[in-house]
Structures are given as structure tokens and as C-alpha cells.
Design a protein around this motif. Structure first.
Motif, PDB file in Angstrom:
ATOM      1  N   LYS A 193       0.833  -1.205   0.000  1.00  0.00           N
ATOM      2  CA  LYS A 193       0.000   0.000   0.000  1.00  0.00           C
ATOM      3  C   LYS A 193       0.871   1.260   0.000  1.00  0.00           C
ATOM      4  O   LYS A 193       0.638   2.200  -0.760  1.00  0.00           O
ATOM      5  CB  LYS A 193      -0.909  -0.010   1.224  1.00  0.00           C
ATOM      6  CG  LYS A 193      -1.917   1.128   1.241  1.00  0.00           C
ATOM      7  CD  LYS A 193      -2.637   1.238   2.576  1.00  0.00           C
ATOM      8  CE  LYS A 193      -3.272  -0.052   3.008  1.00  0.00           C
ATOM      9  NZ  LYS A 193      -4.054   0.139   4.270  1.00  0.00           N
ATOM     10  N   ILE A 194       1.893   1.271   0.864  1.00  0.00           N
ATOM     11  CA  ILE A 194       2.772   2.437   0.962  1.00  0.00           C
ATOM     12  C   ILE A 194       3.582   2.616  -0.318  1.00  0.00           C
ATOM     13  O   ILE A 194       3.747   3.735  -0.825  1.00  0.00           O
ATOM     14  CB  ILE A 194       3.709   2.309   2.181  1.00  0.00           C
ATOM     15  CG1 ILE A 194       2.886   2.413   3.473  1.00  0.00           C
ATOM     16  CG2 ILE A 194       4.796   3.377   2.163  1.00  0.00           C
ATOM     17  CD1 ILE A 194       3.683   2.126   4.719  1.00  0.00           C
ATOM     18  N   MET A 195       4.081   1.521  -0.872  1.00  0.00           N
ATOM     19  CA  MET A 195       4.916   1.612  -2.060  1.00  0.00           C
ATOM     20  C   MET A 195       4.098   2.012  -3.294  1.00  0.00           C
ATOM     21  O   MET A 195       4.609   2.693  -4.186  1.00  0.00           O
ATOM     22  CB  MET A 195       5.655   0.294  -2.302  1.00  0.00           C
ATOM     23  CG  MET A 195       6.586  -0.104  -1.160  1.00  0.00           C
ATOM     24  SD  MET A 195       7.604   1.250  -0.503  1.00  0.00           S
ATOM     25  CE  MET A 195       8.717   1.527  -1.875  1.00  0.00           C
ATOM     26  N   ASP A 201       3.601   8.946  -6.470  1.00  0.00           N
ATOM     27  CA  ASP A 201       4.277  10.228  -6.275  1.00  0.00           C
ATOM     28  C   ASP A 201       5.472  10.376  -7.215  1.00  0.00           C
ATOM     29  O   ASP A 201       5.707  11.456  -7.766  1.00  0.00           O
ATOM     30  CB  ASP A 201       4.746  10.372  -4.824  1.00  0.00           C
ATOM     31  CG  ASP A 201       3.596  10.565  -3.853  1.00  0.00           C
ATOM     32  OD1 ASP A 201       2.497  10.943  -4.299  1.00  0.00           O
ATOM     33  OD2 ASP A 201       3.796  10.324  -2.648  1.00  0.00           O
ATOM     34  N   TRP A 202       6.252   9.304  -7.378  1.00  0.00           N
ATOM     35  CA  TRP A 202       7.513   9.397  -8.125  1.00  0.00           C
ATOM     36  C   TRP A 202       7.318   9.210  -9.630  1.00  0.00           C
ATOM     37  O   TRP A 202       7.975   9.857 -10.433  1.00  0.00           O
ATOM     38  CB  TRP A 202       8.504   8.351  -7.604  1.00  0.00           C
ATOM     39  CG  TRP A 202       9.098   8.676  -6.267  1.00  0.00           C
ATOM     40  CD1 TRP A 202       8.734   9.700  -5.436  1.00  0.00           C
ATOM     41  CD2 TRP A 202      10.158   7.988  -5.609  1.00  0.00           C
ATOM     42  NE1 TRP A 202       9.491   9.674  -4.297  1.00  0.00           N
ATOM     43  CE2 TRP A 202      10.386   8.632  -4.366  1.00  0.00           C
ATOM     44  CE3 TRP A 202      10.935   6.873  -5.923  1.00  0.00           C
ATOM     45  CZ2 TRP A 202      11.351   8.223  -3.459  1.00  0.00           C
ATOM     46  CZ3 TRP A 202      11.893   6.447  -5.007  1.00  0.00           C
ATOM     47  CH2 TRP A 202      12.106   7.118  -3.804  1.00  0.00           C
ATOM     48  N   ARG A 208       3.641   0.727 -10.815  1.00  0.00           N
ATOM     49  CA  ARG A 208       5.091   0.569 -10.982  1.00  0.00           C
ATOM     50  C   ARG A 208       5.818   0.405  -9.643  1.00  0.00           C
ATOM     51  O   ARG A 208       7.034   0.520  -9.579  1.00  0.00           O
ATOM     52  CB  ARG A 208       5.644   1.788 -11.733  1.00  0.00           C
ATOM     53  CG  ARG A 208       5.126   1.905 -13.169  1.00  0.00           C
ATOM     54  CD  ARG A 208       5.634   3.163 -13.854  1.00  0.00           C
ATOM     55  NE  ARG A 208       7.092   3.190 -13.948  1.00  0.00           N
ATOM     56  CZ  ARG A 208       7.797   4.204 -14.443  1.00  0.00           C
ATOM     57  NH1 ARG A 208       7.148   5.279 -14.892  1.00  0.00           N
ATOM     58  NH2 ARG A 208       9.111   4.155 -14.483  1.00  0.00           N
ATOM     59  N   TRP A 209       5.077   0.051  -8.567  1.00  0.00           N
ATOM     60  CA  TRP A 209       5.684   0.009  -7.238  1.00  0.00           C
ATOM     61  C   TRP A 209       6.808  -1.020  -7.131  1.00  0.00           C
ATOM     62  O   TRP A 209       7.786  -0.818  -6.397  1.00  0.00           O
ATOM     63  CB  TRP A 209       4.622  -0.257  -6.169  1.00  0.00           C
ATOM     64  CG  TRP A 209       3.956  -1.604  -6.239  1.00  0.00           C
ATOM     65  CD1 TRP A 209       2.862  -1.937  -6.980  1.00  0.00           C
ATOM     66  CD2 TRP A 209       4.345  -2.782  -5.533  1.00  0.00           C
ATOM     67  NE1 TRP A 209       2.535  -3.252  -6.787  1.00  0.00           N
ATOM     68  CE2 TRP A 209       3.427  -3.796  -5.903  1.00  0.00           C
ATOM     69  CE3 TRP A 209       5.348  -3.096  -4.631  1.00  0.00           C
ATOM     70  CZ2 TRP A 209       3.490  -5.091  -5.389  1.00  0.00           C
ATOM     71  CZ3 TRP A 209       5.435  -4.376  -4.114  1.00  0.00           C
ATOM     72  CH2 TRP A 209       4.514  -5.365  -4.499  1.00  0.00           C
ATOM     73  N   ALA A 255      20.857   4.234   7.569  1.00  0.00           N
ATOM     74  CA  ALA A 255      22.276   4.588   7.663  1.00  0.00           C
ATOM     75  C   ALA A 255      22.751   5.299   6.396  1.00  0.00           C
ATOM     76  O   ALA A 255      23.644   6.162   6.445  1.00  0.00           O
ATOM     77  CB  ALA A 255      23.118   3.336   7.908  1.00  0.00           C
ATOM     78  N   ARG A 256      22.165   4.972   5.270  1.00  0.00           N
ATOM     79  CA  ARG A 256      22.499   5.648   4.012  1.00  0.00           C
ATOM     80  C   ARG A 256      21.862   7.040   3.914  1.00  0.00           C
ATOM     81  O   ARG A 256      22.230   7.846   3.077  1.00  0.00           O
ATOM     82  CB  ARG A 256      21.981   4.834   2.826  1.00  0.00           C
ATOM     83  CG  ARG A 256      22.586   3.460   2.628  1.00  0.00           C
ATOM     84  CD  ARG A 256      21.964   2.817   1.393  1.00  0.00           C
ATOM     85  NE  ARG A 256      22.416   1.452   1.214  1.00  0.00           N
ATOM     86  CZ  ARG A 256      22.120   0.698   0.151  1.00  0.00           C
ATOM     87  NH1 ARG A 256      21.384   1.223  -0.820  1.00  0.00           N
ATOM     88  NH2 ARG A 256      22.557  -0.537   0.046  1.00  0.00           N
ATOM     89  N   GLY A 257      20.825   7.252   4.748  1.00  0.00           N
ATOM     90  CA  GLY A 257      20.043   8.472   4.593  1.00  0.00           C
ATOM     91  C   GLY A 257      19.194   8.410   3.338  1.00  0.00           C
ATOM     92  O   GLY A 257      18.884   9.432   2.729  1.00  0.00           O
ATOM     93  N   SER A 258      18.785   7.210   2.973  1.00  0.00           N
ATOM     94  CA  SER A 258      18.049   7.014   1.726  1.00  0.00           C
ATOM     95  C   SER A 258      16.552   6.930   1.999  1.00  0.00           C
ATOM     96  O   SER A 258      16.122   6.360   3.006  1.00  0.00           O
ATOM     97  CB  SER A 258      18.521   5.706   1.058  1.00  0.00           C
ATOM     98  OG  SER A 258      17.693   5.340  -0.010  1.00  0.00           O
ATOM     99  N   ILE A 259      15.744   7.491   1.134  1.00  0.00           N
ATOM    100  CA  ILE A 259      14.294   7.344   1.187  1.00  0.00           C
ATOM    101  C   ILE A 259      13.889   6.419   0.052  1.00  0.00           C
ATOM    102  O   ILE A 259      14.103   6.726  -1.114  1.00  0.00           O
ATOM    103  CB  ILE A 259      13.582   8.707   1.038  1.00  0.00           C
ATOM    104  CG1 ILE A 259      14.012   9.637   2.179  1.00  0.00           C
ATOM    105  CG2 ILE A 259      12.086   8.504   1.027  1.00  0.00           C
ATOM    106  CD1 ILE A 259      13.626   9.184   3.558  1.00  0.00           C
ATOM    107  N   ILE A 260      13.323   5.285   0.393  1.00  0.00           N
ATOM    108  CA  ILE A 260      12.919   4.314  -0.623  1.00  0.00           C
ATOM    109  C   ILE A 260      11.455   4.564  -0.969  1.00  0.00           C
ATOM    110  O   ILE A 260      10.628   4.586  -0.075  1.00  0.00           O
ATOM    111  CB  ILE A 260      13.117   2.882  -0.114  1.00  0.00           C
ATOM    112  CG1 ILE A 260      14.578   2.627   0.219  1.00  0.00           C
ATOM    113  CG2 ILE A 260      12.606   1.887  -1.149  1.00  0.00           C
ATOM    114  CD1 ILE A 260      15.515   2.803  -0.933  1.00  0.00           C
TER     115      ILE A 260
END
Length: 260
Positions: A193-195, A201-202, A208-209, A255-260
Motif C-alpha cells: 500500500k505504501i509503495m 508520487d515518483w 510501478r511500485w 544509515a544511508r540516509g536514503s528514502i525508498i
């Protein structure tokens, strides 16, 4: 490794599927009696049938919404004394500040943020009085890895992280441990659901999740069983000096500071 959990009694919210169900299976395999709470009676019945067919444990079901303080107090009264509480029920909506209206924001927080706090309050007094117990809060890595596209969830999870650390900092003085777990993406219905919202959004297309998997460490999300294994260890006497902290299980995303 013997986790020394046999004979313990565990209450798990959001136990009908995903991480909650994986935890139920794991604790049952360790010889724990279970109280399982969720909204879907049919899914809980199926979980009990599966678990009792393979493990000699008691499984008590608590069917109903957990979206307010009254419901949480009623659940604590019905379940009675437990050794381990796993707060896991939650469904905070995805979306940015403009996409999540006040009503959706409040519904999400009532179930997860205030729900965790209410049930913890109910069991904190009991555990403190008898001098032992463990409370595990399944939170989420967006509480440390802030995401404007999941703003209600990031805000709520950060609040629960602070709550867990504040209570856990003093809890061992009373023989009680309070620990948080921050999963990143986990292969559950909720993750899908979140993806889908993130793909919309992207990419402007929620279908295409699955393309977002390419951005994950190891090109996959965590499994519910991996999160459950961590939960079992943290709930066990093997982790007897761990309290007031959050353990992140996200493949290194935060730790990467990444937003998936």
C-alpha cells in the motif's frame, strides 16, 4: 540458541497478518501461550488453527478495533497478565502534507501512536508492580529517516521512538524492559500500500511500485520472519540488559540516509 521463552505469555496486537502473525508463529514455536488481537476474526481464527495444529500452546483471540483508549483498556482487561507485550497494530496513511487530511492523520495516530501508548500504560503498571515484563514496540525506520512523502508516519514513529526511549531509560529499575524495533520496507500487504503511493508520487503510476525494489539494499525488502526473529530475541532473557533503545532492521537504508 535456546531463547528461554517457554511458558511465557505474549500479547500481540495486529496479529492477524504480516509482522504480527510472523511473531505469533515464532513465539508459539518457542512454547509461548498467545493472546492475539486484531480486527479480522476470520484471519485470527485461521492463525489459531494453524498454530495449534503444530504447537502445544494456548491461543486466545481478541477481535475488534484497537483505535481508542477504551478499546485498549478493554483488551488489557480481557488478556490479563502477560509476560511480553508486542505493540504492532498500526496503519498510518502514506502521502505528503497536502495528501493526508486531518481526519486520516488522526485515525492513523489513534490506532498506532496513541494505541501503543494506551496499551503500554495499561501493562506498565502491572509489570512494574510484579517486577518483570517486556514491552516491544514495532515502530518503523521513517521515525529516524524522515520522509515528507510519509509525513504522518514519520512524525508518529518519531514520537513512538521518543516514548520508547524515555520509558525504557528508567524501566529496568523496576525489572521491566521497553525496546523498539524500526523495520524498513517489509514484504507485507501494508508495504505494498505504501509503495503504491510512493510509485504514484515518483512515477505517476502506482502499478510501478515493484520497480522500487531496485533501490533496496539487496534489491529486496525484509521478510516478516526476519523482523519476528529480532522481536523474539529482544523479548527473551538473552537480551536481558537491552532497554531504552531502538534496533533498526532495514538493510542499511536509514544509515544511508536514503528514502525508498
Amino acid at each position: 540458541m535456546d531463547l528461554r521463552l517457554r511458558g511465557k505469555t505474549v500479547l500481540i496486537t495486529g496479529a492477524s497478518k504480516g509482522i504480527g502473525l510472523a511473531c505469533a508463529r515464532g513465539f508459539a514455536a518457542q512454547g509461548c501461550d498467545l493472546h492475539l488481537a486484531a480486527r479480522s476474526g476470520a484471519l485470527l481464527e485461521a492463525a489459531r488453527a494453524e498454530i495449534t495444529a503444530t504447537h502445544d500452546v494456548r491461543v486466545t483471540l481478541h477481535v475488534g478495533s484497537l483505535s481508542d483508549d477504551t478499546a485498549m483498556r478493554a483488551l488489557a482487561e480481557a488478556a490479563g497478565e502477560v509476560d511480553i507485550l508486542v505493540n504492532n497494530a498500526g496503519d498510518i496513511p502514506a502521502g505528503d502534507l497536502e495528501a493526508v487530511d486531518d481526519a486520516a492523520w488522526r485515525r492513523g495516530w489513534d490506532l498506532k501512536v496513541f494505541g501503543y501508548i494506551s496499551l503500554t500504560r495499561a501493562y506498565w503498571a502491572r509489570m512494574k508492580a510484579r517486577g518483570h515484563g517486556v514491552i516491544i514496540n514495532d515502530i518503523g525506520n521513517s521515525g529516524e529517516n524522515f520522509d515528507a512523502r510519509y509525513i504522518a508516519g514519520s512524525s508518529g514513529n518519531a514520537s513512538l521512538m521518543a516514548f520508547t526511549k524515555a520509558l525504557g531509560a528508567v524501566s529496568l529499575d523496576h525489572g521491566v524492559r521497553v525496546v523498539g524495533i524500526n523495520p524498513g520496507p517489509v514484504a507485507t500487504e501494508r508495504m505494498v500500500k505504501i509503495m503504491k503511493r510512493r510509485a504514484l508520487d515518483w512515477h505517476g503510476d502506482e502499478s510501478r511500485w515493484e520497480e522500487l525494489f531496485d533501490k533496496y539494499p539487496g534489491k529486496r525488502p525484509a521478510t516478516a520472519e526476519e523482523v519476528a526473529d529480532l522481536t523474539l530475541f529482544l523479548a527473551s532473557p538473552r537480551a536481558g540488559y537491552i532497554t531504552g533503545t531502538i534496533v533498526t532492521i532495514d538493510g542499511g537504508i536509514a544509515a544511508r540516509g536514503s528514502i525508498i
